[in-house]
Design an enzyme around this catalytic site. Structure first.
Site, mmCIF file in Angstrom:
data_model
loop_
_atom_site.group_PDB
_atom_site.id
_atom_site.type_symbol
_atom_site.label_atom_id
_atom_site.label_comp_id
_atom_site.label_asym_id
_atom_site.label_seq_id
_atom_site.Cartn_x
_atom_site.Cartn_y
_atom_site.Cartn_z
ATOM 1 N N LYS A 20 -2.277 -1.518 -3.758
ATOM 2 C CA LYS A 20 -3.122 -0.331 -3.673
ATOM 3 C C LYS A 20 -2.263 0.925 -3.728
ATOM 4 O O LYS A 20 -1.263 0.985 -3.021
ATOM 5 C CB LYS A 20 -3.875 -0.380 -2.345
ATOM 6 C CG LYS A 20 -4.778 0.788 -2.090
ATOM 7 C CD LYS A 20 -5.332 0.695 -0.707
ATOM 8 C CE LYS A 20 -6.117 1.948 -0.438
ATOM 9 N NZ LYS A 20 -6.575 2.019 0.937
ATOM 10 N N LYS A 64 0.857 -1.178 0.000
ATOM 11 C CA LYS A 64 0.000 0.000 0.000
ATOM 12 C C LYS A 64 0.899 1.236 0.000
ATOM 13 O O LYS A 64 1.731 1.416 0.884
ATOM 14 C CB LYS A 64 -0.893 -0.002 1.239
ATOM 15 C CG LYS A 64 -1.755 1.244 1.357
ATOM 16 C CD LYS A 64 -2.727 1.151 2.511
ATOM 17 C CE LYS A 64 -3.526 2.434 2.655
ATOM 18 N NZ LYS A 64 -4.505 2.353 3.742
HETATM 19 C C1 PBG Z 1 -6.985 3.271 5.637
HETATM 20 C C2 PBG Z 1 -7.516 3.217 4.273
HETATM 21 C C3 PBG Z 1 -7.472 4.224 3.311
HETATM 22 C C4 PBG Z 1 -8.088 3.719 2.174
HETATM 23 C C5 PBG Z 1 -8.512 2.434 2.479
HETATM 24 N N1 PBG Z 1 -8.128 2.141 3.764
HETATM 25 C C6 PBG Z 1 -7.008 5.616 3.397
HETATM 26 C C7 PBG Z 1 -5.628 5.924 3.726
HETATM 27 O O1 PBG Z 1 -4.729 5.082 3.787
HETATM 28 O O2 PBG Z 1 -5.422 7.118 3.981
HETATM 29 C C8 PBG Z 1 -8.252 4.448 0.878
HETATM 30 C C9 PBG Z 1 -9.268 3.914 -0.035
HETATM 31 C C10 PBG Z 1 -9.587 4.800 -1.175
HETATM 32 O O3 PBG Z 1 -8.960 5.842 -1.410
HETATM 33 O O4 PBG Z 1 -10.503 4.428 -1.914
HETATM 34 N N2 PBG Z 1 -7.865 2.740 6.567
#
Ligand code: PBG
Length: 327
Positions: free
Chosen positions: A248, A195
């Site tokens: 991601k 991520k």
């Molecule tokens: C964190 C989380 C995020 C997203 C999913 N889980 C946000 C982040 O890391 O700031 C983002 C998902 C999206 O942008 O669609 N719990």
């Protein structure tokens, strides 16, 4: 042999031939629909930064999950927007929390729907970070204890799959241990393994109210310049017992999806995140893109890169369009 004996265009002679030789095709089976749970009853509020997406109370969220399942989408991914936040994100593991209630409601409606839950603290903490903060630093090992509690609480409510998205080290192993100790040896872990620290989460953070109140997430989420490191993250999570792994965001990271496919035999998910969704929605609303064609092409690209599962806010529209497209 070469041209004119060889003509690659022959394989494109008709739609039926093109269907025969198509290497990648989409199915609603590939899709996972993310949903936002809020407190209350009969709540359905459109999210300004994500047109076509809503904050749902548990009752209407369960209806939305059922409607998606009827369309052939096997799974939903739940996020919670709680009524209150504190330093430790206590509502995240509250048995009566927004996500826990939504899980139960979905399972009452239709136990077959696969319920995946986002396991993270950022929506629940007052500082908006994904972990426990000590002296201004996100503390890895203290966060693990809290993630264990959240994962067990989701499993108790009936979640099939827990998906840790915090990027702490050791979280997959810690969660596996806690689930097993509590009798949830059948609960799967889908790890947000690679991520990245991305600008494309912006609309989500508005939707979830989860933007960090100081600093950024660069000390835990991955640097966008790194490719080899993603393989290392995936291997670490496999070793700790992840059942599925995720990359991601998706679109600016298709090389990572492709690498991930080569690194692991585990089911691989890619997250078509909120900013990717918002770009398509905004351009389509301005008449600058044909939304249907753009969405199906994007999803095809993500699958062609190697993803088995695509988490996307377009899921319900896409499932409808896939059915219309097949003859
Ligand atoms: C964190 C989380 C995020 C997203 C999913 N889980 C946000 C982040 O890391 O700031 C983002 C998902 C999206 O942008 O669609 N719990």
């Amino acid at each position: 042999m070469a041209f004119p004996q060889i003509r690659n265009r022959r394989l494109r002679n008709s739609e039926a031939i093109r269907r025969m030789v198509r290497e990648t095709s989409l199915s609603p089976d590939d899709l996972i629909l993310p949903l936002f749970a809020v407190p209350g009853l009969d709540v359905k509020l459109e999210i300004a930064s994500m047109p076509g997406c809503y904050h749902f109370s548990a009752d209407l969220l369960a209806e939305e999950a059922s409607a998606a399942f009827q369309q052939g989408i096997p799974a939903v991914l739940l996020f919670g927007v709680p009524s209150a936040r504190d330093e430790e994100g206590r509502q995240a593991w509250d048995d009566d929390g927004v996500v826990q209630r939504a899980i139960r409601q979905i399972k009452r409606e239709n136990p077959q729907i696969v319920v995946i839950t986002d396991v993270c603290l950022c929506e629940y903490t007052s500082h908006g970070h994904c972990g426990i903060v000590e002296n201004g630093i996100v503390h890895n090992d203290r966060t693990l204890e809290v993630l264990q509690r959240i994962a067990v609480s989701h499993a108790e409510a009936g979640a099939d799959i827990v998906a840790p998205s915090d990027m702490m080290d050791g979280r997959v192993g810690a969660i596996r241990e806690a689930l097993d100790e509590n009798g949830f040896d059948n609960t799967l872990i889908m790890s947000y393994a690679a991520k990245y620290q991305s600008a494309f989460y912006h609309p989500f953070r508005e939707a979830a109210g989860s933007a960090p109140q100081f600093g950024d997430r660069a000390s835990y989420q991955m640097d966008p310049g790194n490719r080899r490191e993603a393989a290392r993250e995936i291997i670490t999570d496999m070793d700790e017992g992840a059942d599925m792994v995720m990359v991601k965001p998706a679109l600016a990271y298709l090389d990572i999806v492709s690498d991930a496919r080569a690194v692991t035999d585990l089911p691989l998910a890619a997250y078509n995140v909120s900013g990717e969704y918002a770009m398509v929605k905004a351009a389509s609303a301005s008449g600058w893109l044909d939304e249907r064609r753009a969405v199906l092409e994007i999803l095809t690209g993500i699958k062609r890169a190697g993803a088995d599962m695509i988490i996307t806010y377009h899921a319900r529209d896409a499932a409808k369009w896939m059915r219309e497209t097949s003859p």
